[in-house]
Motif scaffolding. Structure first.
Motif, mmCIF file in Angstrom:
data_model
loop_
_atom_site.group_PDB
_atom_site.id
_atom_site.type_symbol
_atom_site.label_atom_id
_atom_site.label_comp_id
_atom_site.label_asym_id
_atom_site.label_seq_id
_atom_site.Cartn_x
_atom_site.Cartn_y
_atom_site.Cartn_z
ATOM 1 N N LYS A 270 -6.856 0.458 -1.008
ATOM 2 C CA LYS A 270 -7.329 0.064 -2.342
ATOM 3 C C LYS A 270 -6.426 -1.021 -2.927
ATOM 4 O O LYS A 270 -6.903 -2.009 -3.484
ATOM 5 C CB LYS A 270 -7.318 1.302 -3.254
ATOM 6 N N ARG A 271 -5.125 -0.804 -2.810
ATOM 7 C CA ARG A 271 -4.133 -1.712 -3.378
ATOM 8 C C ARG A 271 -4.241 -3.114 -2.792
ATOM 9 O O ARG A 271 -3.831 -4.094 -3.393
ATOM 10 C CB ARG A 271 -2.771 -1.106 -3.049
ATOM 11 N N ARG A 272 -4.742 -3.207 -1.564
ATOM 12 C CA ARG A 272 -4.930 -4.513 -0.925
ATOM 13 C C ARG A 272 -6.356 -5.026 -1.133
ATOM 14 O O ARG A 272 -6.777 -5.975 -0.488
ATOM 15 C CB ARG A 272 -4.616 -4.389 0.572
ATOM 16 N N GLY A 273 -7.080 -4.372 -2.043
ATOM 17 C CA GLY A 273 -8.430 -4.847 -2.351
ATOM 18 C C GLY A 273 -9.409 -4.648 -1.211
ATOM 19 O O GLY A 273 -10.455 -5.286 -1.167
ATOM 20 N N ALA A 274 -9.094 -3.758 -0.270
ATOM 21 C CA ALA A 274 -9.890 -3.677 0.948
ATOM 22 C C ALA A 274 -10.848 -2.501 0.973
ATOM 23 O O ALA A 274 -11.348 -2.123 2.025
ATOM 24 C CB ALA A 274 -8.953 -3.618 2.156
ATOM 25 N N MET A 275 -11.140 -1.932 -0.213
ATOM 26 C CA MET A 275 -12.043 -0.785 -0.244
ATOM 27 C C MET A 275 -13.365 -1.174 -0.891
ATOM 28 O O MET A 275 -13.386 -1.760 -1.969
ATOM 29 C CB MET A 275 -11.380 0.330 -1.067
ATOM 30 N N TYR B 241 -16.826 4.913 -2.298
ATOM 31 C CA TYR B 241 -15.483 4.741 -1.747
ATOM 32 C C TYR B 241 -15.225 5.496 -0.445
ATOM 33 O O TYR B 241 -14.128 6.011 -0.222
ATOM 34 C CB TYR B 241 -14.446 5.131 -2.804
ATOM 35 N N SER C 81 0.940 -1.624 6.221
ATOM 36 C CA SER C 81 1.087 -0.218 5.853
ATOM 37 C C SER C 81 1.984 0.536 6.830
ATOM 38 O O SER C 81 2.648 1.495 6.459
ATOM 39 C CB SER C 81 -0.281 0.484 5.812
ATOM 40 N N ILE D 87 -5.376 5.579 1.973
ATOM 41 C CA ILE D 87 -6.499 5.202 1.107
ATOM 42 C C ILE D 87 -6.028 4.338 -0.060
ATOM 43 O O ILE D 87 -6.642 3.324 -0.407
ATOM 44 C CB ILE D 87 -7.171 6.499 0.571
ATOM 45 N N THR D 88 -4.924 4.747 -0.662
ATOM 46 C CA THR D 88 -4.390 3.973 -1.785
ATOM 47 C C THR D 88 -3.841 2.632 -1.297
ATOM 48 O O THR D 88 -3.987 1.610 -1.979
ATOM 49 C CB THR D 88 -3.323 4.793 -2.523
ATOM 50 N N SER D 89 -3.253 2.624 -0.116
ATOM 51 C CA SER D 89 -2.796 1.351 0.456
ATOM 52 C C SER D 89 -3.973 0.406 0.692
ATOM 53 O O SER D 89 -3.861 -0.803 0.477
ATOM 54 C CB SER D 89 -2.053 1.595 1.779
ATOM 55 N N HIS E 11 -1.217 8.547 2.145
ATOM 56 C CA HIS E 11 -1.868 7.776 1.079
ATOM 57 C C HIS E 11 -2.398 6.427 1.563
ATOM 58 O O HIS E 11 -2.359 5.439 0.843
ATOM 59 C CB HIS E 11 -0.916 7.584 -0.102
#
Lengths: 344, 344, 344, 344
Positions: free
Chosen positions: C231-236, C31, C71, C227-229, C225
C-alpha cells in the motif's frame, strides 16, 4: 608505528587548530551564518577567480557527494561515474539512498574518458526505450581519482564539452584536491576546475582540516533553497563556525597549497624510496596516494612495523598496497620506512 | 553585544578543545575505530551504568535523529512525536526524507503524554483499516523539550510502559541532555534514561563540544550493521577522532555534568533577573532555555543591545522570546543584561 | 500489420476475459480480500506444490520488482543482478528509487553464473572496507531472461546454494514464466522454482492477463505487514478482484500452461521460418522471445509490413532485432511473416 | 447480503467492460502509446475545455497521489493537506515514502479552508527559521472529500488564489469526481476544476472502471519526463490499453456523467430512507458517501444483513457508519435496505 594509512590519520594542521583556539570564545550565530563562513567563502571565490561562485560547507565527503548529487539531479536522472569511483564503491550506496542510480562506466587508470562518456550518452539518446531508462544527468569525477591519478586540462575540457553537449552537470569530487593542485607536472589550476565544472568540492578533511568540505557552485547555479536541502539531509552543523573558521584558515596565506605541496613532496620522497629499492608500482600516481605491488610474505612482515592499506589482490602471491602521505607526514616517517624496508 | 541566542554560540568548552590540541598529532585510524572513541564509549556506558549499551557518535542532531529513526523503524512504521517536536518542525522534513511519517500528537508544555499516546495507538489497532495506515513503531521525545521542559521519572516510566505494551521503540533526543540532568528538582538520572528508553542520544554540540552526539542503544539492541547505515546516510566522519576525543573529554572528571550545571546556574540567575523586573514567563522552564513574553516595542529596543531569539507571536502586542544559557554564559553576561533591562 | 512487437500487444486471453465478465456484477470486498483472490492463491500454492507459500498480487512487473526487493532487503543491503537484467536497465531506476543499489555483474547469455556471484560475494566479505560498501543481500534473476534464455535446474541449484551460503535471498522475476515452464527441453518445473528460490513472481501481464503478477514467498517468509508495504508504495488496487479473478482463471484447468505452450509452439515455428530462410540468430533462445541479426536495409524494409523491436546495434551494417510470440500469436501471423520475408 | 461497503464492490460498468471485450484482440503498442489512450486523452481535454491540458493514466489512486505529489514538489517542499485527507491517513504514508512531508491542517467538514491555508503559509514565510522547515509547495484537496462533502466554486477560487499568491501547486484528488460533478446543487463544473487547479485527477476505479485514474495537468505544466517519473515509481502498466480503453469508454456519450448521476440518485434515495426512519446524519454529504450515527446494538444487528463500513466511534453508545452508492447500486438494494431497517 609509522603510519601511511591515510591522509586523515592526524588531527588538523596546526595553523587551522590555532585559529579554532583563537576564536573559540567568540559568540557567533549558528548554521553557517557567521562571519568566518562569509570570509572563507569570499577567499574561496577569490582563489577560484570566480566572483559569481556560491560556496557552502558540509562536514564530510560522502555526505557532500550525496547532498550535491541528489539536489542537482532531476527526478528522472542518474549520475555517470567510474566503476571504481568513490560513489560507486565506497560510500555504502549513499547516492542510491537518495533514490538515484549511479551509472557505472569502465575507467582507465581510475579516470572517466570523455569519448566513453559520449558514446554511452549517445547510445542512450538513440535508444527507443530511453523513457524506461535512467537519464544521464550528471558526470561525477574525482580529482585526484581513487587511484591517485589526475585529469589533464585537456581531459577536463573534453569532459566539460560532452557535458555541455548533452545538458549534463559536471561534478568534481576534490576530497584530495590540495594534492592534485600541487602535483608536479599537473596543468590544472583551481581556476580551471571552477571554469570547467559546474560544481566541485574542495576537500578539507584530507587536506588539513578536522572535517569539512567546501562545495563550490561555480556559475551562480546553486539549486534554490540549497540550505534547506542540506538541512533536510541532516548535513548542517549547528556550529557552522567549525567549518568556516577552518576553511578561512586554509585559504589564508596559501595554507591550502602549502599543505598540498608538503604532501606531494613527501609522496615524491616515498616514491624514490620504493623505486630505489626496486619495487613495482601498481599504478603511476602523481599525487599523495602511492600504490605498490608487494609480495604477500613481505607485505605481512612490513605490516608489523608500518601501517598501510591493503588495496586489492594482484595475483596469488602479490597484493597491491597503498601508502598515503599528507601535511602530517614527516621526513622521519620516510626515513623510518626506508630503514625498515632495507632490513626486510 | 551580549548573546543569549543559543547554546551553540561559542566553540568548544576549553577542556574539550585542550584535549583536541593535545592529541592533534597522534596518528589514529579513521572512521571511529580509534582508541579515543573506544574510551569515550566505555565512559558513557559507565556513566549510564549500562554495561551492555552500545554507543556510536554522529556529527549533528538532525542527522542523528534521521539515522536512528530510519534505521530502527520497520518498513511499515512511522514515529510518534509531539507536534512541536524538533523532528516535526525544525528539521526540514529530515525524517520524511528517509521515507517515514512523523505521526504528530498534541503536546502539553512540549511534552508527550503517555495516556495520549496510548489512546492514539489503541485507536490505531482497533481501526479496521489499519493495514492502510502508518503503524506507530516508535515514540520520539526530547528531554529537555523544545520548550525547555522536562519529563519526570514517572512520566518516562509511563511512556516506557506504553511503548513496551505496543512493541514500540522509545527514543529520547538529548540534544540538551546535560542541562536536563543538572536541572534543579529533576528526578531523572542518566541511568533512568538508559533504563527507560531503548535508544537515546547525549548531545554534545549544545553541551560543550564543537559538534557531535553520542547515540546510546541501551540494551544491546543496536540494529545490525548500524555502521553501514550511518555511512550510507553520509553521517560518518573520516576523522572519527574528532567526536571520540571530545566525548572522552566530556565524560572525564564529570565535565559533562559541570557544563550542564553551569548552564543551569546561569539560567536560574537569568530567571531571577526577569522575575525581579516583573516579566511574565511564556512557559515555566527548569532548564537552560527561558521563554518570556515581551511587549513588541520593548523587544525591538532590547534587540539593539542583546541577542535573543524571537520564538512566536503571542498576540498583536506581545511576542514570546527565548534566552538560552550554556557553559559559555558568564556572570558578566547576566549582569550586563540586567543593566540593560533596567534602563529600557 | 502483423505484430511480433511483444507479448503484451493483445488484451487478455479470452478465457480470462470471460471470467471477468461473468463475475463483473458480484459485490466483493476490496483490496485483495475477496474470494477470487483467496481461490487464486490456493491454486497457485497447489501448482507450486508448496502448501506454506504466501501469495500476493501486484499490478505490474516493475512495481513487483521494486516492492519485493525494497521490502526484503535490509537497510545496508543491495541486490545483485545481471548488468542486462530488467531492474538494471529498463525500469528507469525503480530499485534505486527505493534507496537500494543494484550490484551489476556481467552475465553470460543474459544469465547470472553462480561462480561469478560467489566470487563477487567472497571478495566482498574479504574486503577490509566492506562496512563502507553495499552488502549483497539478494540475487535477482529473470527466467526467462531478457534474452529469452533459461536457467537449467542445476544452475538454479547452484545459485540457490550460493545464496544460502551467504544468507542472501534468491528472487526470480518470472514476468514470462509461462513460456519458460513450457519451453521444450527445460528441466525446470514450477515446483523447482518454488523450492529453489525464496521469492519469485508468476507473470500475468505477458502471459494472458490484462495486468497482474503473482508474488510467491515460497517458504512462509513473507515480510511482516507486507500488505502495508504494498500500500505504502502505491501498489495496491482497490478492486483487487481484477487480479484475483484473472489469476484464478489462469490457474484453472491448466490455462497458464496452455498459454505458455502456445507461445512456445509459435516461437518454434517462427524459428523454423527464419532458420529455413538462412537468418542468423543473435542468441539461441528456447522461449517466446527470438533475437535475429538483420542487415539494416532489410530490417528497414521489413519494418514496413511487420512490427518487431530493434534490440541493439551489432555492427555498422547489422542490427539485432526481437520477435516475440504469445498466446495471441496465430498461425496466420507466422505464415504472413514467412510470405513477407520470402518476398523481401 | 446487500452491500453499501464502497463504490468499488463491483467490476466495471457494463459499457466499459464491453469496450474491453470488443478491442481485446487488437494488436496495440504498449505503455500507453496506443490509439485508445490518445483518444481518451483528447476526449478528456474536450470534456475539460482545456485544449492545452496534458493527460496520463495511472492504475490506482494512492499511486497517482504519490506520483503526482513527488514529481511536482521541489526538494525542499512538502504538501499541505487536511488532517483527514486520504494522503494524511489512509495511504500508509505513501507520500512520505517519496521523501516529502504532509503538512496537516485542521479541516472543517473534511475541507481545507483558504484562510486557514493562507494563515499557515504566511506564518511560515514570516518565521525566521523557515530555512530549517518544510516549505509549503502544494495544496492537496479531495473533491468530494473523504466525508463526501464538496467545495463550492467560491471556495475553490479562494484556494486557487492563495496558491497563486504563494507559488504553490493546487492539486485536486478526484477519486470520486463523477459523483461530485453530478451532485445536486454543486456549482463546480469539470471546466472549473481544470481552470482553478494546476493538476487534478479524474477517478476511474470508483466511477465505473476496473482500475485507473486520469491525471490532468491543466495548463501545459506537466513535469518534463513525467513518463519516466511514472515508470521509475513502478506505476506504468505494460498494457496501457487497459486504462486507455476504459477512459475512452467513460468519456464517450457522457458515460462518466451518467455513472455519477446514477450514484447520486441512489444516494439521495438512501438519504430519504434514513431520514424518513428518523436517523441522524453524522455529516451532511451531497455525494455518494453517506455517514450516519447508529446506536451500537442496532449497528451490530444491521451488519448481519447489510454490508457497510464502520467509520469512527461517536461516543460510548454510538458509532458513525458509512454507506456508499455507485453506478452499481440498484433500486432493489435501496428497497432491501429499507425493509431491513424497518424490521430492526
Amino acid at each position: 608505528m609509522i603510519s601511511f594509512a591515510s591522509d586523515y590519520i592526524a588531527g588538523a594542521h596546526p595553523e587551522v587548530l590555532k585559529r579554532l583556539c583563537e576564536t573559540n570564545l567568540e559568540a557567533l550565530p549558528g548554521y553557517g551564518t557567521d562571519r568566518y563562513c562569509e570570509s572563507a567563502k569570499e577567499k574561496i571565490r577569490l582563489a577560484c577567480s570566480m566572483p559569481e561562485a556560491q560556496v557552502e560547507f558540509i562536514a564530510g565527503g560522502t555526505q557532500t557527494n550525496a547532498v550535491v548529487i541528489s539536489s542537482v539531479l532531476k527526478d528522472h536522472e542518474g549520475v555517470i561515474a567510474a566503476r571504481t569511483g568513490h560513489i560507486s564503491v565506497h560510500e555504502a550506496g549513499a547516492v542510491e539512498y537518495t533514490g538515484h542510480k549511479v551509472l557505472e562506466l569502465d575507467p582507465a587508470d581510475g579516470k572517466l574518458n570523455a569519448d566513453r562518456v559520449r558514446s554511452f550518452v549517445a547510445d542512450f539518446y538513440s535508444d527507443a526505450n530511453r523513457d524506461h531508462m535512467v537519464f544521464p544527468g550528471m558526470v561525477y569525477i574525482s580529482h585526484p581519482t581513487e587511484y591517485g591519478t589526475l585529469y589533464t586540462k585537456k581531459e577536463l575540457e573534453e569532459l566539460s564539452a560532452v557535458c555541455r553537449e548533452y545538458g549534463m552537470t559536471l561534478f568534481l569530487d576534490g576530497a584530495r584536491l590540495g594534492y592534485a593542485l600541487m602535483s608536479r607536472g599537473t596543468d590544472v589550476t583551481l581556476h580551471d576546475i571552477a571554469e570547467l565544472t559546474d560544481v566541485f568540492y574542495i576537500g578539507g578533511t584530507k587536506v588539513g582540516a578536522l572535517c569539512g568540505e567546501a562545495v563550490v557552485f561555480t556559475k551562480n547555479n546553486m539549486p534554490p533553497h540549497f540550505i534547506t536541502s542540506i538541512k533536510r539531509r541532516g548535513a548542517m552543523l549547528a556550529k557552522g563556525r567549525l567549518l568556516g573558521i577552518q576553511f578561512d584558515a586554509l585559504f589564508t596565506d596559501g595554507l591550502y597549497y602549502e599543505i598540498g605541496s608538503h604532501g606531494i613532496e613527501m609522496a615524491e620522497k616515498l616514491k624514490t624510496v620504493f623505486r630505489d629499492l626496486g619495487y613495482t608500482f601498481f599504478i603511476d600516481s602523481p599525487t599523495n596516494q602511492q600504490f605498490l605491488i608487494m609480495e604477500n610474505g613481505l607485505m605481512e612482515k612490513l605490516s608489523r612495523s608500518v601501517i598501510f592499506e591493503v588495496w586489492e589482490k594482484v595475483d596469488t602471491g602479490n597484493t597491491a598496497v597503498r601508502f598515503v602521505t599528507s601535511w602530517s607526514t614527516t621526513d622521519e616517517d620516510i626515513e623510518g620506512l626506508k630503514n625498515i624496508l632495507k632490513k626486510i
